[in-house]
Design a protein around this motif. Sequence first.
Motif, short mmCIF file in Angstrom:
data_model
loop_
_atom_site.label_atom_id
_atom_site.label_comp_id
_atom_site.label_asym_id
_atom_site.label_seq_id
_atom_site.Cartn_x
_atom_site.Cartn_y
_atom_site.Cartn_z
N GLU A 48 8.21 3.31 6.36
CA GLU A 48 8.72 2.67 7.55
C GLU A 48 10.24 2.82 7.64
O GLU A 48 10.80 3.24 8.65
CB GLU A 48 8.36 1.18 7.49
N ARG B 273 0.84 -1.20 0.00
CA ARG B 273 0.00 0.00 0.00
C ARG B 273 0.87 1.25 0.00
O ARG B 273 2.01 1.23 0.44
CB ARG B 273 -0.90 0.01 1.23
N GLY B 274 0.31 2.33 -0.55
CA GLY B 274 1.07 3.58 -0.58
C GLY B 274 0.13 4.77 -0.60
O GLY B 274 -1.08 4.62 -0.79
N ALA C 27 3.21 7.02 6.32
CA ALA C 27 3.18 7.23 4.87
C ALA C 27 2.41 8.50 4.54
O ALA C 27 2.83 9.29 3.70
CB ALA C 27 2.56 6.03 4.18
N GLN C 28 1.31 8.70 5.25
CA GLN C 28 0.52 9.92 5.03
C GLN C 28 1.39 11.15 5.27
O GLN C 28 1.42 12.09 4.49
CB GLN C 28 -0.65 9.97 6.02
N GLU D 141 2.25 2.58 10.52
CA GLU D 141 2.72 2.70 9.15
C GLU D 141 1.88 3.66 8.31
O GLU D 141 2.38 4.48 7.57
CB GLU D 141 2.66 1.33 8.46
N GLN D 142 0.62 3.50 8.46
CA GLN D 142 -0.26 4.26 7.58
C GLN D 142 -0.10 5.77 7.78
O GLN D 142 0.10 6.52 6.83
CB GLN D 142 -1.70 3.85 7.83
N THR E 206 -4.85 6.72 0.04
CA THR E 206 -4.12 5.46 0.11
C THR E 206 -4.55 4.51 -1.01
O THR E 206 -5.75 4.35 -1.26
CB THR E 206 -4.34 4.79 1.47
N SER F 131 5.29 4.47 -0.57
CA SER F 131 4.73 3.19 -0.13
C SER F 131 4.92 3.08 1.38
O SER F 131 5.80 3.74 1.96
CB SER F 131 5.42 2.04 -0.84
N GLU F 132 4.10 2.28 2.01
CA GLU F 132 4.20 2.18 3.47
C GLU F 132 5.53 1.57 3.90
O GLU F 132 6.08 1.92 4.93
CB GLU F 132 2.99 1.39 4.00
#
Lengths: 810, 60
Positions: free
Chosen positions: A78, A11-12, A98-99, A94-95, A37, A73-74
Amino acid sequence: MLLSELQTGERGVVVRVAGHGAFRKRIIEMGFIKGVTVEAILNAPLNDPIKYRIMNFEVSLRRSDAEKVEIVSEKEAELEIVSHDDYRGIDADEQSAAQHIAAERGKTINVALVGNPNCGKTSIFNIAAHAHERVGNYSGVTVDEKVGTFEHNGYTFNLIDLPGTYSLSAYSPEELYVRKHIIEKNPDIILNVVDGSNLERNLYLTTQLIDMDITMVMALNMFDELKRSGDKLDIEQLSTLLGMPIVPTTGRNGDGIDKLFDTIIDVYEERDVKTRHIHVNHGRELERSIKRLRTELYEHGFSDSLSTRFLAIKLLENDKQLEQYTTERDPDGSVFKMRDQIADEFFRSSHHSIDDTEHVQKEHGGDHRAHQDIESAITDAKYAFIRGALAECYEKNEKSTLHAHTDRIDAIVTHRWLGYPVFLIFMFITFFCTFAIGQYPMDWIDALFGWLGELVNSNMTEGPLRSLLADGIIAGVGSVIVFLPNILILYLFISFMEDSGYMARAAFIMDKLMHKMGLHGKSFIPMIMGFGCNVPAIMATRTIEDRKSRLLTMLVIPMMSCSARIPVYVILVSAFFSKYAALVLTGLYLLGMIMAVLMAKLFSRFVVKGDSLPFVMELPPYRMPTAKAVLRHTWEKGKEYLKKMGTIILAASIIVWALSYFPTNADKKMQAENSYMAKIGKTIEPVMAPCGFDWQQSVSLLSGVFAKEVVASTMTVVYATSSEEAEELEDFEAEENGSRISQLIQQNMSPLSAASMLLFILLYMPCLSTIVAIKNESGKWKWALFTMAYTIGLAWVVSTVFFQLVSLIL
Amino acid sequence: MIQTIIVAIILAAAAVFVVRGIMRTVKGKGGCGCGCDNCPMKGDKGRLCNDSFPQINVDD
Ligand SMILES: Nc1nc2c(ncn2[C@@H]2O[C@H](COP(=O)(O)OP(=O)(O)O)[C@@H](O)[C@H]2O)c(=O)[nH]1
Ligand SMILES: [Mg+2]
């Protein structure tokens, strides 16, 4: 990373969507918006389209489209969080990481400066990016791209200064380059810089940019001149008509630049109300043709990276490069068939008289004429659009006296006959000041080095180190460093002439002359740059699109007297011809130019064959250069010169000293005559004797291969170690007749031999770097070796003829 | 004697510098010799210097 690189299951977060117009809109409408996302559901190497999940529904995107979307990307997020202290405070989730990173990256805006030559792009670039790039009042100053990074209101800008262009056709390297940059690098915003005092012509490029359907902001530069001229411009109205925000700026003092970048942020964040996509209307007939070709292009899947409207228009204009692009995607040529048919129909409908058409078809086979016809119709339509737009918002002050002084000066400076003597007078003044004003600080520096030498001589015990310091380093470096003031003054003048706009006139009056001699008019700018240093000059020939002219120019640039030769000239001139210094220097430079032109003529006959293209030289209005720009340029040159002293000249002086000091011999006289230097010198002396040179002069010339200044330092070191009177040098200090170096030279050389040496230095082989530059730019050692050979040959012949003839007469 | 040793060291350094300079120049890395780092015309950067501009060899 790019969306297309996101592996199945990963996911990204979307950072930005590049690309333009309808294409970009489509992707955004699918939901690929900043900060959203995305998850890749199926991304296999051979899988096209790729499947994504976004906002809880599935979409599929062609791989080529996915390449236009930048994401974080997540996984990437990270890693970044672990390695970066800045992100310590952030939730380890993580989410949100990335945001966060996506939001940060989304705050970087890539902006490209596009505009006509000389509209002030570099000035804006310098102010915005706090950079020190070179501005100059003639076209062709910026040929490469430069990137400046700076912060503004929480955003990071990557500002790119592109070369100036009048249009986006494929006629010149600059045009192709700018176009390629826009298409391939996909800057977020195109900053179109427009010269407000010359709107009609500048807007032509704008209309072509509009065809490309890209996000634009216009900087209405030279706003100070626009105001002074008394012209009235309704900026709001023009901005509405063109569908882009317009910010008045003055690149010279920075007015409006902050506002400009605020506006860019608004446009980037899609908050700007002025931004909308318009079509430049080319008239009914043409628009129909464009639409037909566009439909054809759509059907062949041409809808990704390039606006189809732009492509259609360019194909109708017979753009060679885009024709090639089209051929690659449409091998069976149906687009071209359609294009030719449209051009033909257009031609017929615009030449109603049948007679006329038949006549033309008989003569040219019709086709060519038809294409030319549609191309000029498109240009006309664009100008008609501009005039229409300006009619609604612009009122020219007919009584404007803004550039009246330009016309008055040009009446003399570019006059058919007067232009040449005026040019000569400017040169003469330049050299007079270089020599006369430079004399004072030169004497001070000379005295300083004389004192240093004495200090060493009186405080150290006799031995090789003392000799190395006094006769090698101090004498050698000192003999060249004294010319720093001269170099600075020369550059001050050159900078002033360039920035004011005079250099463009000099090129203009030379253009006719150049053409007759088989050179391209555009050759003159690289040639003038050659007065500074031959290496950049040779690189600058890249602006000459015609290969033959380019090669010719490269081959003759070494005749242009670079600034490294000045120290040698000044040493010799001040020793023997100080009364006529400016005259002699002007003469040398002129001779160099004449030789360049003659050689070009000769080579175009026998060596390089082909034909040359015409070239239109633009004459910008005269502008008073800003003191800051001129002084900064001069200072940069001074710094380079000093640096060269500490490196090349220093090393060369040491080596030359060693070669003249060893093998040691108790007898001073014997030592000088038996040194390695003397051996080398005496080997080549017989060859050089016809030019009137002794062995010392010969080795000095030889050493100049590394850098021309080295001739001066070698001469000083060799004479200082070999001359019998060297020990008594200090005694001359009191005499009024010139510096210590002058005296050293006077004792060892005749005026005639010095004059012959001046000629030789001017013409003989350029330094090693120049040779390598010629090799790199021409692609072959052949041309580099050829340049070496012919310059040495020419120098030898000219010096010998001069020396022998004058010896006969005297 | 000390003088001779120092001179020898300086000479060796100068020789290395010159040889290295020549090698770099011939390989096209040395710049123009105007004393600047790797850019052929630092103070003149505004004009032209990098390879991003299309290099069209005239003779290929
Ligand atoms: N009067 C005035 N002169 C300007 C302005 N901006 C730039 N100039 C001058 O215009 C000339 C060309 O500028 P430059 O930045 O080199 O243009 P470029 O070729 O587009 O990069 C220089 O002489 C600048 O000093 C402005 O806003 N007003
Ligand atoms: Mg510029």
